[in-house]
Design a protein around this motif. Structure first.
Motif, PDB file in Angstrom:
ATOM      1  N   ILE A 186       0.814  -1.213   0.000  1.00  0.00           N
ATOM      2  CA  ILE A 186       0.000   0.000   0.000  1.00  0.00           C
ATOM      3  C   ILE A 186       0.850   1.266   0.000  1.00  0.00           C
ATOM      4  N   ARG A 187       1.957   1.271   0.740  1.00  0.00           N
ATOM      5  CA  ARG A 187       2.798   2.470   0.745  1.00  0.00           C
ATOM      6  C   ARG A 187       3.411   2.709  -0.631  1.00  0.00           C
ATOM      7  N   ARG A 188       3.894   1.641  -1.244  1.00  0.00           N
ATOM      8  CA  ARG A 188       4.518   1.783  -2.571  1.00  0.00           C
ATOM      9  C   ARG A 188       3.496   2.236  -3.605  1.00  0.00           C
ATOM     10  N   LEU A 189       2.302   1.643  -3.567  1.00  0.00           N
ATOM     11  CA  LEU A 189       1.294   1.980  -4.563  1.00  0.00           C
ATOM     12  C   LEU A 189       0.731   3.379  -4.359  1.00  0.00           C
ATOM     13  N   ALA A 190       0.610   3.788  -3.098  1.00  0.00           N
ATOM     14  CA  ALA A 190       0.043   5.107  -2.820  1.00  0.00           C
ATOM     15  C   ALA A 190       1.060   6.226  -2.985  1.00  0.00           C
ATOM     16  N   ALA A 191       2.347   5.888  -2.917  1.00  0.00           N
ATOM     17  CA  ALA A 191       3.406   6.897  -2.851  1.00  0.00           C
ATOM     18  C   ALA A 191       3.334   7.973  -3.933  1.00  0.00           C
ATOM     19  N   PRO A 192       3.204   7.630  -5.216  1.00  0.00           N
ATOM     20  CA  PRO A 192       3.212   8.706  -6.218  1.00  0.00           C
ATOM     21  C   PRO A 192       2.042   9.674  -6.080  1.00  0.00           C
ATOM     22  N   HIS A 193       0.905   9.166  -5.638  1.00  0.00           N
ATOM     23  CA  HIS A 193      -0.281  10.015  -5.505  1.00  0.00           C
ATOM     24  C   HIS A 193      -0.172  10.917  -4.283  1.00  0.00           C
ATOM     25  N   LEU A 194       0.389  10.382  -3.202  1.00  0.00           N
ATOM     26  CA  LEU A 194       0.586  11.196  -2.006  1.00  0.00           C
ATOM     27  C   LEU A 194       1.684  12.234  -2.234  1.00  0.00           C
ATOM     28  N   ALA A 195       2.728  11.827  -2.923  1.00  0.00           N
ATOM     29  CA  ALA A 195       3.817  12.765  -3.217  1.00  0.00           C
ATOM     30  C   ALA A 195       3.331  13.904  -4.104  1.00  0.00           C
ATOM     31  N   ALA A 196       2.470  13.580  -5.082  1.00  0.00           N
ATOM     32  CA  ALA A 196       1.927  14.612  -5.967  1.00  0.00           C
ATOM     33  C   ALA A 196       1.047  15.590  -5.193  1.00  0.00           C
ATOM     34  N   LEU A 197       0.260  15.066  -4.250  1.00  0.00           N
ATOM     35  CA  LEU A 197      -0.591  15.923  -3.422  1.00  0.00           C
ATOM     36  C   LEU A 197       0.263  16.856  -2.569  1.00  0.00           C
TER      37      LEU A 197
END
Length: 256
Positions: free
Chosen positions: A76-87
């Motif tokens: 979950i951290r790896r998959l969510a990372a790009p979206h959280l980083a973009a936010l």
């Protein structure tokens, strides 16, 4: 499961709701203090519990180490990372990712804000479930039996004048969170921090984690934080899509 193991696990779950005294734990278990003390001494010797100078018991460091190992196995951290980083990059505010692990709300990732006012949170730290937006999202996403059990173990410690400390009021808050699909923390945990959070779901719609945006009041007003909701929900939805979730189509009532 043996009675001893069951009681030890219940102690860890109870401690997940906040520090407890020996008397409180014995009462929650429905056993004599000597029985609770023996269990606590065993948990302490293995690093799963510890007691402080106020003679209150807390979760121990070994439990956190195991939780870190378990979290490292999650995608979950790896998959969510790009979206959280973009936010985080778009708005410059602190973004948290939290999960419900072993009966506790744990920060499993964090993207620091660019403003000079820093939050005290860190990866691996626990978050009180009743006064954080991520905690509310995670509790609201539990099945009814699990949610009732989790809520029953909350000590409802008051952190600020805005902290919800009433059971009925908190249950009403969780019902609202479940209905609207996001949670708010208006200076409930830290008196200068406002926050909004949204769920990250898997293919079955199960809430696996919560993502939040937290902003100090001097940087952005509460209404300004609420204005970030569309981008937060978009990031949470994109992360959920990575896990196979697709939002149900909107329901339209048909006229007869």
């Amino acid at each position: 499961m043996s009675q001893t193991v069951d009681r030890a696990l219940r102690i860890l779950s109870d401690l997940g709701g906040g520090p407890k005294t020996l008397d409180q734990l014995a009462g929650l278990l429905g056993v004599h203090k000597s029985t609770a003390l023996r269990l606590l001494q065993t948990l302490e010797s293995q690093g799963f519990a510890r007691h402080d100078e106020q003679h209150r018991y807390r979760l121990g460091p070994r439990l956190f180490a195991l939780a870190h190992q378990a979290l490292d196995e999650l995608d979950i951290r790896r998959l969510a990372a790009p979206h959280l980083a973009a936010l985080n990059q778009k708005h410059g505010h602190t973004v948290h990712l939290a999960a419900y692990v072993a009966g506790t709300v744990v920060y499993i990732d964090k993207y620091e804000g660019r403003h000079p006012v820093r939050m005290h949170s860190r990866i691996g730290a626990l978050a009180p479930a009743h006064c954080t937006a991520v905690g509310k999202v995670l509790l609201a996403g539990l099945s009814e039996p699990l949610r009732k059990g989790a809520v029953s173990r909350i000590g409802f410690e008051r952190y600020t004048p805005n902290t919800i400390t009433d059971l009925d009021a908190f249950e009403a808050e969780l019902a609202q969170v479940a209905a609207q699909g996001y949670a708010q923390d208006r200076a409930e945990h830290e008196d200068y921090i406002n926050c909004v959070a949204a769920p990250i779901r898997d293919a079955a719609g199960t809430v696996l984690a919560a993502v939040s945006v937290s902003v100090p009041e001097p940087v952005l007003t509460y209404s300004g934080v609420l204005a970030l909701l569309p981008d937060l929900l978009s990031a949470a939805g994109a992360a959920s899509a990575e896990l196979g979730w697709s939002a149900p189509p909107p329901h339209h009532d048909q006229e007869n």
